[in-house]
Design a protein around this motif. Structure first.
Motif, short mmCIF file in Angstrom:
data_model
loop_
_atom_site.label_atom_id
_atom_site.label_comp_id
_atom_site.label_asym_id
_atom_site.label_seq_id
_atom_site.Cartn_x
_atom_site.Cartn_y
_atom_site.Cartn_z
N TYR A 154 -7.07 -5.50 7.91
CA TYR A 154 -5.87 -5.51 7.07
C TYR A 154 -5.22 -6.89 7.02
O TYR A 154 -4.84 -7.37 5.94
CB TYR A 154 -4.89 -4.44 7.56
CG TYR A 154 -5.54 -3.10 7.69
CD1 TYR A 154 -5.77 -2.29 6.58
CD2 TYR A 154 -6.01 -2.64 8.93
CE1 TYR A 154 -6.40 -1.06 6.70
CE2 TYR A 154 -6.65 -1.41 9.05
CZ TYR A 154 -6.85 -0.64 7.94
OH TYR A 154 -7.49 0.57 8.05
N THR A 199 -3.33 -2.11 -2.05
CA THR A 199 -4.50 -1.96 -1.20
C THR A 199 -4.31 -0.73 -0.31
O THR A 199 -3.47 0.13 -0.59
CB THR A 199 -4.73 -3.25 -0.38
OG1 THR A 199 -5.94 -3.12 0.38
CG2 THR A 199 -3.57 -3.55 0.54
N GLU A 200 -5.07 -0.65 0.75
CA GLU A 200 -4.98 0.47 1.68
C GLU A 200 -4.53 -0.05 3.05
O GLU A 200 -4.80 -1.19 3.41
CB GLU A 200 -6.33 1.17 1.81
CG GLU A 200 -6.80 1.83 0.52
CD GLU A 200 -8.11 2.55 0.69
OE1 GLU A 200 -8.72 2.44 1.78
OE2 GLU A 200 -8.54 3.23 -0.26
N SER A 245 0.85 -1.19 0.00
CA SER A 245 0.00 0.00 0.00
C SER A 245 0.88 1.24 0.00
O SER A 245 2.08 1.17 0.30
CB SER A 245 -0.91 0.01 1.23
OG SER A 245 -0.16 0.25 2.41
N ASP A 246 0.28 2.37 -0.30
CA ASP A 246 1.02 3.62 -0.23
C ASP A 246 1.46 3.93 1.19
O ASP A 246 2.47 4.61 1.40
CB ASP A 246 0.16 4.77 -0.76
CG ASP A 246 -0.02 4.71 -2.27
OD1 ASP A 246 0.90 4.24 -2.96
OD2 ASP A 246 -1.10 5.10 -2.77
#
Length: 455
Positions: free
Chosen positions: A288, A275-276, A250-251
């Motif tokens: 998550y 994803t996040e 993810s970022d």
């Protein structure tokens, strides 16, 4: 009584690695039955961690999704051997993973040709080297990968000067250790200014007893470990990984640019699932962890062509639990799961034959008699169970390991079950004569040893 060595859920295991004994936890699905052989995933967690942290979290998640999973304490950590303690060595971890594969290929519950590996956070750097070097690893996955690279390492450690300072401390510590046997340590985690800790930035994990501050984790980092860590290039092995790879990132996770660089360098089948989530949320927070675990489990199942195992019928599960409770004398379980008018029928002419009634008959009757006559040398192994709405059928073997008698016999049991309680069971030996011969001879031998010597 001895029971089947591998059971659903967590199983403590040990195996050798270059003269050290490593300790791990092998997670098997709740649907596991003796005789099953499952694809298995090695779980490599972040640096400085022990198996009870991320290893157990992802190991259990993968088992819940139908795979076997092994979380281990690498050498120098937790219950495993090795000196100096708390030494972070990527190359030692790679060799430990190699020896873990060797061990797993001897485990009856594992398919020897279906071994995969998962790296979380810095565990992904270790996995990169391991997967490039060991062709027995047939599939690879990473979650929130921390992939070291010389271009980005100085960004975290005060530029090139900070890196060189830590390398100098590592060299001094190595010299001291070689001369005196004493190791220099700093905290593994301490965000206080000037702590010198390995992780010196705020993380709501290692100091939180609800998360990463588990009793088995020691907040220490062997200073020698800086050398391998700071000189690592974990992107480089990507070009030598020839098996399918699944990346989850993810970022908000660490070093996304390195993950993309690693992905581009992979020559074979690959997928990057973006994803996040913040980096440490992938350690132990929902949704998550569950989301990431499902993505990687689907990847391993595709590679191994292993469909998700159907849950065991509730009555089959009840029979498995019955054997567990019988082996451990779990009176509370029997109170809950035997009906008040329960009867255990076993035909023949032996000390354990007859009709055994209720909880007392099960534990203080047939079990106590078998234990007394077996003298601690008899055991059982559940082989198969078939459950249906009105009951269940099982096959198991009883055996005896003493030198004074021989016994290894299979039995079939038909269970009547109503409302989650066993009301009646009928146990039939495959060979009635052999059943009676063994138990009668055991009784005769016991009686002979108890006779008073002649005056």
């Amino acid at each position: 009584m001895e029971t089947q060595p591998y059971q659903p859920g967590p199983n403590r295991v040990t195996f050798p690695s270059e003269g050290e004994t490593l300790v791990g936890t092998l997670f098997l699905p709740a649907s596991y039955q003796p005789g099953d052989q499952l694809p298995v995933v090695l779980v490599s967690g972040p640096w400085t961690q022990v198996k009870e942290q991320i290893g157990h979290r992802y190991g259990q998640q993968l088992a819940d999704l139908g795979l076997a999973a092994l979380a281990l304490d690498f050498r120098f950590y937790g219950e495993s051997g090795g000196e100096p303690r708390q030494l972070e060595s990527t190359q030692a971890k790679v060799r430990d993973l190699h020896n873990a594969v060797t061990f797993l290929q001897t485990v009856p519950a594992v398919q020897a040709e279906q071994v995969g590996i998962l790296g979380v956070c810095a565990g992904a750097s270790v996995v990169a080297y391991a997967a490039a070097a060991d062709p027995r690893l047939r599939a690879v996955a990473t979650v929130a990968a921390w992939l070291q690279h010389p271009d980005t390492t100085p960004l975290f450690y005060g530029g090139p000067e900070g890196v060189q300072q830590r390398l100098a401390l590592a060299a001094q510590a190595q010299t001291k250790f070689e001369q005196t046997g004493d190791m220099d340590y700093v905290p593994a985690y301490d965000p206080a200014e000037g702590s010198g800790a390995a992780m010196f930035f705020p993380i709501d994990y290692y100091a939180n007893p609800e998360r990463g501050a588990v009793p088995t984790w020691l907040n220490r980092f062997a200073v020698v470990g800086w050398q391998e860590w700071l000189e690592m290039d974990a992107v480089a092995p990507a070009q030598n990984i020839r098996v399918p790879v699944q990346l989850v990132h993810s970022d908000g996770s660490a070093l996304p640019q390195n993950v993309k660089r690693f992905f581009e360098a992979l020559p074979g089948q690959k997928d990057l699932h973006w994803t996040e989530g913040e980096h440490t949320q992938f350690y132990d927070q929902e949704p998550y962890v569950q989301h990431a675990a499902r993505v990687v489990a689907d990847h391993f199942r595709r590679v191994f062509k292993a469909p998700a195992k159907e849950p065991r019928h509730p009555n089959a599960q009840l029979v498995y639990d019955f054997f567990q409770a019988f082996g451990t004398v779990d009176k509370a379980w029997f109170d809950r799961h035997l009906s008040p008018d329960f009867v255990w029928h076993l035909p023949g002419h032996s000390p354990i034959s007859g009709d055994w009634h209720g909880l007392d008959g099960a534990l203080n009757g047939i079990r106590a008699t078998a234990m007394r006559l077996g003298n601690g040398k008899n055991g059982f192994e559940l082989l198969d169970v078939f459950g249906h709405d009105g009951g269940a059928v099982s096959i198991h073997r009883d055996f005896y390991t003493g030198d004074d008698n021989h016994f290894d016999l299979r039995y079939v049991i038909h269970y009547r079950i109503a409302d989650g309680r066993i009301t009646e069971l009928f146990e039939i030996p495959f060979n009635q004569y052999e059943n009676d011969r063994f138990w009668n001879l055991q009784q005769q031998n016991l009686a002979a040893t108890q006779q008073e010597p002649a005056a």
